[in-house]
Write an enzyme that holds these catalytic residues in place. Structure first.
Site, mmCIF file in Angstrom:
data_model
loop_
_atom_site.group_PDB
_atom_site.id
_atom_site.type_symbol
_atom_site.label_atom_id
_atom_site.label_comp_id
_atom_site.label_asym_id
_atom_site.label_seq_id
_atom_site.Cartn_x
_atom_site.Cartn_y
_atom_site.Cartn_z
ATOM 1 N N CYS A 36 51.762 19.503 100.956
ATOM 2 C CA CYS A 36 52.615 18.609 101.280
ATOM 3 C C CYS A 36 53.710 18.534 100.097
ATOM 4 O O CYS A 36 54.816 18.040 100.302
ATOM 5 C CB CYS A 36 52.109 17.264 101.573
ATOM 6 S SG CYS A 36 50.896 17.368 103.116
ATOM 7 N N HIS B 113 57.320 11.586 100.941
ATOM 8 C CA HIS B 113 56.558 12.632 101.853
ATOM 9 C C HIS B 113 56.206 11.908 102.957
ATOM 10 O O HIS B 113 55.678 10.552 102.861
ATOM 11 C CB HIS B 113 55.326 13.284 101.135
ATOM 12 C CG HIS B 113 54.475 13.887 102.127
ATOM 13 N ND1 HIS B 113 54.976 14.870 103.121
ATOM 14 C CD2 HIS B 113 52.925 13.886 102.281
ATOM 15 C CE1 HIS B 113 53.866 15.282 103.771
ATOM 16 N NE2 HIS B 113 52.667 14.575 103.441
ATOM 17 N N ASN C 123 53.421 13.896 110.307
ATOM 18 C CA ASN C 123 53.243 14.622 108.744
ATOM 19 C C ASN C 123 53.409 16.053 108.970
ATOM 20 O O ASN C 123 52.763 16.832 109.557
ATOM 21 C CB ASN C 123 51.741 14.140 108.202
ATOM 22 C CG ASN C 123 51.719 15.095 106.939
ATOM 23 O OD1 ASN C 123 52.619 15.722 106.499
ATOM 24 N ND2 ASN C 123 50.602 14.687 106.239
HETATM 25 O O1 UT7 Z 1 49.753 14.908 103.749
HETATM 26 C C1 UT7 Z 1 49.287 14.568 102.582
HETATM 27 C C2 UT7 Z 1 47.852 13.947 102.750
HETATM 28 N N1 UT7 Z 1 47.515 13.069 103.531
HETATM 29 C C3 UT7 Z 1 47.425 11.985 103.639
HETATM 30 O O2 UT7 Z 1 48.260 11.197 102.768
HETATM 31 C C4 UT7 Z 1 46.571 11.027 104.591
HETATM 32 C C5 UT7 Z 1 45.879 10.027 103.988
HETATM 33 N N2 UT7 Z 1 44.913 9.307 104.653
HETATM 34 C C6 UT7 Z 1 45.610 8.467 105.867
HETATM 35 O O3 UT7 Z 1 46.786 8.280 106.246
HETATM 36 C C7 UT7 Z 1 44.649 7.497 106.514
HETATM 37 O O4 UT7 Z 1 43.169 7.451 105.742
HETATM 38 C C8 UT7 Z 1 44.241 7.952 107.995
HETATM 39 C C9 UT7 Z 1 45.464 7.505 108.956
HETATM 40 C C10 UT7 Z 1 43.876 9.320 108.015
HETATM 41 C C11 UT7 Z 1 42.986 6.997 108.445
HETATM 42 O O5 UT7 Z 1 43.287 5.655 108.196
HETATM 43 P P1 UT7 Z 1 42.240 4.696 107.599
HETATM 44 O O6 UT7 Z 1 42.828 3.362 107.810
HETATM 45 O O7 UT7 Z 1 41.942 5.370 106.349
HETATM 46 O O8 UT7 Z 1 41.230 4.732 108.740
HETATM 47 P P2 UT7 Z 1 39.430 5.327 108.384
HETATM 48 O O9 UT7 Z 1 39.584 6.731 108.165
HETATM 49 O O10 UT7 Z 1 38.940 4.392 107.369
HETATM 50 O O11 UT7 Z 1 38.958 5.016 109.698
HETATM 51 C C12 UT7 Z 1 38.832 3.453 110.302
HETATM 52 C C13 UT7 Z 1 38.369 3.805 111.491
HETATM 53 C C14 UT7 Z 1 36.839 4.627 111.827
HETATM 54 O O12 UT7 Z 1 36.003 3.861 112.754
HETATM 55 P P3 UT7 Z 1 34.634 3.072 111.897
HETATM 56 O O13 UT7 Z 1 33.946 4.341 111.378
HETATM 57 O O14 UT7 Z 1 35.307 2.099 111.243
HETATM 58 O O15 UT7 Z 1 34.274 2.698 113.349
HETATM 59 C C15 UT7 Z 1 37.577 5.970 112.398
HETATM 60 O O16 UT7 Z 1 36.402 6.498 113.193
HETATM 61 O O17 UT7 Z 1 38.941 4.070 112.500
HETATM 62 C C16 UT7 Z 1 38.576 5.324 113.400
HETATM 63 N N3 UT7 Z 1 39.675 6.266 113.703
HETATM 64 C C17 UT7 Z 1 40.540 5.904 114.858
HETATM 65 N N4 UT7 Z 1 40.255 5.217 115.827
HETATM 66 C C18 UT7 Z 1 41.279 5.409 116.809
HETATM 67 C C19 UT7 Z 1 40.079 7.156 112.913
HETATM 68 N N5 UT7 Z 1 41.099 7.940 113.621
HETATM 69 C C20 UT7 Z 1 41.106 7.289 114.699
HETATM 70 C C21 UT7 Z 1 42.090 7.471 115.721
HETATM 71 N N6 UT7 Z 1 42.347 6.502 116.727
HETATM 72 N N7 UT7 Z 1 42.941 8.277 115.849
#
Ligand code: UT7
Length: 326
Positions: A112, A253, A283
């Site tokens: 990225c 980004h 993204n």
């Molecule tokens: O491009 C350069 C690098 N990339 C980034 O910078 C991305 C960085 N990361 C992020 O943007 C975020 O971490 C995400 C958007 C990927 C995830 O958001 P988060 O607030 O960190 O969520 P999480 O991974 O902690 O997951 C929270 C919950 C989980 O459920 P439980 O375990 O709490 O029951 C996931 O399974 O959200 C769940 N979850 C979803 N639920 C509905 C993860 N993806 C989804 C989804 N829809 N698409």
């Protein structure tokens, strides 16, 4: 020699994939995706559309704005993690598509942050006097790297390309600084599992055991991203003796609205000075900043004399910033 940006361009596939459509494919919702990421829709490449074709279209648009013929380009850089093939470079294919017959062409891989790394390389090529005109393109077809059954990743990414033309000038230097950083200790928090030498496409097990898709520890990456975006931004501000309040615009980004907001808050930049298109494109990795730059430039948002900072973070980890006097 000094460096000027004389043209910008972008290209996006026509097909729009909305959050509502993704909700039909995996267990997610428009509400979850918009509140956790800021993304509402993304573009998906059609059959026959590749990283090279999107890159060439963006490059053509940037060349047209600059009034530069393809044959005048000395160096053609394509930043991508989704090349048409492992080899030859996508840059060589783009050279062919554009007719940039006099260019040296090669790819650059910094995920990225690839476009920022590309600007850094281009800056040094021109400043050393080695070349006069450079086309830097960030282009990706990420939709072909994700597992469309994995809600953790498939909702995040999109396809597209953006480009700039950089030229040597005796006038004002516009590329005020470039800073690049790498932290390889974290490579396995975000990577493409398959088709390289570890999980080759030629080994049936790569497919059978599904060691092919993009994989990410989202939460860990998120925390690193906020810190690194601030570190890279601060490096640019310090090197130029300015503070966040001096910036006309920040083009970050576009990975997650919450990362962008946290970065802006740490730098003292209000929402009116942020250039955002994450909601429409998701993204697009190394394409995200040049697409946003091209839109803001063409729409007249960025004006002559503006101080514009671009900052990116991605897999590697690789991250960096560029400060431009427009
Ligand atoms: O491009 C350069 C690098 N990339 C980034 O910078 C991305 C960085 N990361 C992020 O943007 C975020 O971490 C995400 C958007 C990927 C995830 O958001 P988060 O607030 O960190 O969520 P999480 O991974 O902690 O997951 C929270 C919950 C989980 O459920 P439980 O375990 O709490 O029951 C996931 O399974 O959200 C769940 N979850 C979803 N639920 C509905 C993860 N993806 C989804 C989804 N829809 N698409």
């Amino acid at each position: 020699m000094n460096v000027r940006i004389t043209g910008t361009g972008s290209a996006l596939p026509a097909r729009i994939l909305t959050n509502a459509e993704i909700s039909q494919m995996v267990d997610t919702s428009d509400e979850w995706i918009t509140t956790r990421t800021g993304i509402r829709e993304r573009r998906i490449a059609a059959e026959g559309e590749y990283t090279s074709t999107l890159a060439a279209e963006a490059g053509r648009n940037a060349l047209a704005m600059a009034g530069v013929a393809a044959e005048e380009i000395d160096l053609l850089l394509v930043s991508t993690v989704t090349p048409d093939f492992p080899f030859p470079s996508t840059a060589c294919i783009v050279q062919d598509l554009l007719g940039a017959t006099n260019a040296t062409a090669f790819d650059l891989s910094a995920a990225c942050a690839g476009f920022i790394f590309g600007l850094s390389v281009a800056d040094k090529y021109i400043r050393s006097g080695a070349v006069k005109k450079i086309l830097v393109i960030g282009a990706e077809v990420l939709s072909r790297t994700v597992d469309w059954r994995d809600r953790n990743t498939c909702v995040l990414f999109g396809d597209g390309a953006g480009a700039v033309v950089l030229e040597a000038t005796d006038g004002e230097h516009e590329l005020l600084s470039t800073h690049t950083f790498s932290k390889g200790a974290f490579w396995n928090l975000l990577y493409q599992q398959g088709s390289g030498s570890r999980n080759p496409a030629t080994d049936r097990r790569t497919i059978d055991e599904e060691r092919i898709y993009l994989t990410m520890e989202g939460n860990d990456v998120f925390k690193h991203a906020v810190r690194a975006m601030e570190e890279a931004s601060t490096a640019a501000l310090v090197a130029n003796g300015i503070s966040g309040t001096d910036l006309s615009f920040l083009i970050p980004h576009q990975a997650n609205q919450r990362i962008i907001d946290a970065t802006a808050k740490r730098l003292g930049i209000g929402p009116e000075r942020l250039v955002i298109n994450l909601d429409r494109y998701g993204n697009t990795s190394s394409a995200s900043i040049p697409i946003a730059l091209d839109e803001a430039h063409r729409n007249g948002v960025i004006k002559s004399g503006n101080l514009v900072m671009m900052v990116a973070f991605g897999a590697g980890f690789a991250y960096g910033s560029t400060l431009v006097r427009w």
